[in-house]
Design a protein around this motif. Structure first.
Motif, mmCIF file in Angstrom:
data_model
loop_
_atom_site.group_PDB
_atom_site.id
_atom_site.type_symbol
_atom_site.label_atom_id
_atom_site.label_comp_id
_atom_site.label_asym_id
_atom_site.label_seq_id
_atom_site.Cartn_x
_atom_site.Cartn_y
_atom_site.Cartn_z
ATOM 1 N N HIS A 26 17.688 -0.858 -18.825
ATOM 2 C CA HIS A 26 18.954 -1.500 -19.154
ATOM 3 C C HIS A 26 19.455 -2.262 -17.944
ATOM 4 C CE1 HIS A 26 22.868 -1.913 -21.207
ATOM 5 N NE2 HIS A 26 23.375 -1.804 -19.987
ATOM 6 N N GLY A 27 19.748 -3.533 -18.121
ATOM 7 C CA GLY A 27 20.274 -4.337 -17.023
ATOM 8 C C GLY A 27 19.989 -5.807 -17.250
ATOM 9 N N ASP A 29 19.047 -9.345 -16.297
ATOM 10 C CA ASP A 29 18.340 -10.000 -15.195
ATOM 11 C C ASP A 29 17.963 -11.432 -15.530
ATOM 12 O OD1 ASP A 29 16.370 -9.568 -17.044
ATOM 13 O OD2 ASP A 29 15.272 -8.080 -15.853
ATOM 14 N N SER A 36 17.313 -7.053 -22.001
ATOM 15 C CA SER A 36 18.492 -6.799 -21.186
ATOM 16 C C SER A 36 19.202 -5.498 -21.486
ATOM 17 C CB SER A 36 19.508 -7.952 -21.359
ATOM 18 O OG SER A 36 18.942 -9.187 -20.995
ATOM 19 N N SER A 37 19.190 -5.053 -22.732
ATOM 20 C CA SER A 37 20.099 -3.979 -23.122
ATOM 21 C C SER A 37 19.391 -2.844 -23.858
ATOM 22 C CB SER A 37 21.211 -4.544 -24.019
ATOM 23 O OG SER A 37 22.073 -3.517 -24.458
ATOM 24 N N THR A 70 22.351 4.740 -9.805
ATOM 25 C CA THR A 70 22.060 3.514 -9.044
ATOM 26 C C THR A 70 21.311 3.764 -7.743
ATOM 27 O OG1 THR A 70 24.253 3.644 -8.003
ATOM 28 C CG2 THR A 70 24.054 2.284 -9.983
ATOM 29 N N PRO A 96 18.249 0.449 -14.776
ATOM 30 C CA PRO A 96 17.902 -0.962 -14.524
ATOM 31 C C PRO A 96 16.541 -1.101 -13.850
ATOM 32 C CG PRO A 96 20.150 -0.483 -13.832
ATOM 33 C CD PRO A 96 19.512 0.836 -14.130
ATOM 34 N N GLY A 141 26.055 0.850 -12.936
ATOM 35 C CA GLY A 141 24.776 0.162 -12.979
ATOM 36 C C GLY A 141 24.546 -0.825 -11.857
ATOM 37 N N LYS A 142 23.544 -1.669 -12.048
ATOM 38 C CA LYS A 142 23.066 -2.534 -10.975
ATOM 39 C C LYS A 142 24.042 -3.630 -10.574
ATOM 40 C CE LYS A 142 20.620 -6.163 -13.557
ATOM 41 N NZ LYS A 142 21.383 -7.262 -12.931
ATOM 42 N N GLN A 195 31.857 -5.309 -15.745
ATOM 43 C CA GLN A 195 30.517 -5.078 -16.267
ATOM 44 C C GLN A 195 29.846 -6.411 -16.548
ATOM 45 O OE1 GLN A 195 31.170 -2.783 -19.924
ATOM 46 N NE2 GLN A 195 31.007 -4.641 -21.152
#
Length: 255
Positions: A26-27, A29, A36-37, A70, A96, A141-142, A195
């Motif tokens: 998840h993240g 980029d 992405s999700s 993280t 991520p 998260g990232k 977010q």
């Protein structure tokens, strides 16, 4: 169907505990909506924790744990805790992929030494004086590392007024840890949830009423992120970059 019927509700319906761990990439980029999700918002919607966290005596008995660690140490402690505790709960980890190769996302061996443990929140370590902080930014998260990079590019006069707090575990909601962190900053005028996900995705709809119930002086939690969208994120690279840049810029403006 498996998540709804068994993982999230098996203990409630059949008194059957499960220690299943789901490691979900998840993240955002820039690789497009299908990369992405993990739809973390859907897992959070299935969580049964109370919404009003204002009482010191609030009781949480979550049906599952949802975390967005993280650092390597946090992942280590999270998985270790899952194995050694004397009860079982499903664990959803939104991890991520970019953090696997991000040089800033590192931990020392001391962070995993005897006496250390998982931290549901990671306190602000950037602000020099808690008395000067007027805006507290909550993040998961990232995106935290993008904020740190943007933070380093700002003037000291500006950065002295901002604190960035990471939520590493979303459910159960870290009520006591967050309340203690808020007490560090007596002069805050604005609280922000930041977010990279769209407003109808990510953790915002879950954390918003819970964080807001803890804020002093009837403060409202401001949202900084992407607008609601049917897809997880745009598939157009230039639009994605512009949105990401706007999010970071908005965190450091208007103070």
């Amino acid at each position: 169907v498996i998540t709804d019927t068994y993982i999230s509700s098996g203990e409630t319906k059949w008194l059957r505990q499960s220690g299943l761990v789901m490691l979900l990439p998840h993240g955002y980029d820039g690789a497009g909506p299908e990369h992405s999700s993990s739809r973390i918002e859907r897992f959070l919607q299935l969580c049964n924790t109370p919404i009003d966290m204002s009482s010191n005596s609030v009781i949480q008995n979550p049906n599952m744990h949802v975390a967005i660690p993280t650092t390597p140490a946090q992942i280590f402690h999270l998985l270790r805790r899952q194995m050694i505790r004397n009860y079982r709960k499903p664990l959803i980890v939104a991890g991520p992929k970019t953090l696997l190769r991000l040089s800033a996302a590192t931990s020392s061996l001391e962070d995993m030494a005897p006496g250390t443990s998982f931290s549901p929140i990671l306190s602000d370590v950037l602000s020099k004086s808690s008395e000067k902080v007027t805006r507290v930014v909550f993040v998961a998260g990232k995106l935290y590392y993008d904020l740190v990079k943007a933070y380093a590019e700002q003037s000291s006069e500006l950065t002295d007024k901002i604190a960035i707090v990471r939520l590493e575990e979303i459910c159960p909601f870290p009520r006591d840890e967050l309340a203690s962190e808020l007490e560090r900053f007596p002069n805050v005028q604005e609280y922000v949830w930041c977010q990279e996900e769209t407003m109808n995705a990510g953790a915002f709809t879950y954390v918003q009423p819970r964080i807001q119930s803890l804020l002093p002086n009837n403060n409202m939690l401001r949202y900084i992120g992407r607008a609601p969208l049917a897809a997880p994120v745009t598939g157009i690279s230039n639009v994605f970059k512009a949105e990401q840049s706007r999010i970071l810029q908005e965190v450091f403006t208007g103070i």
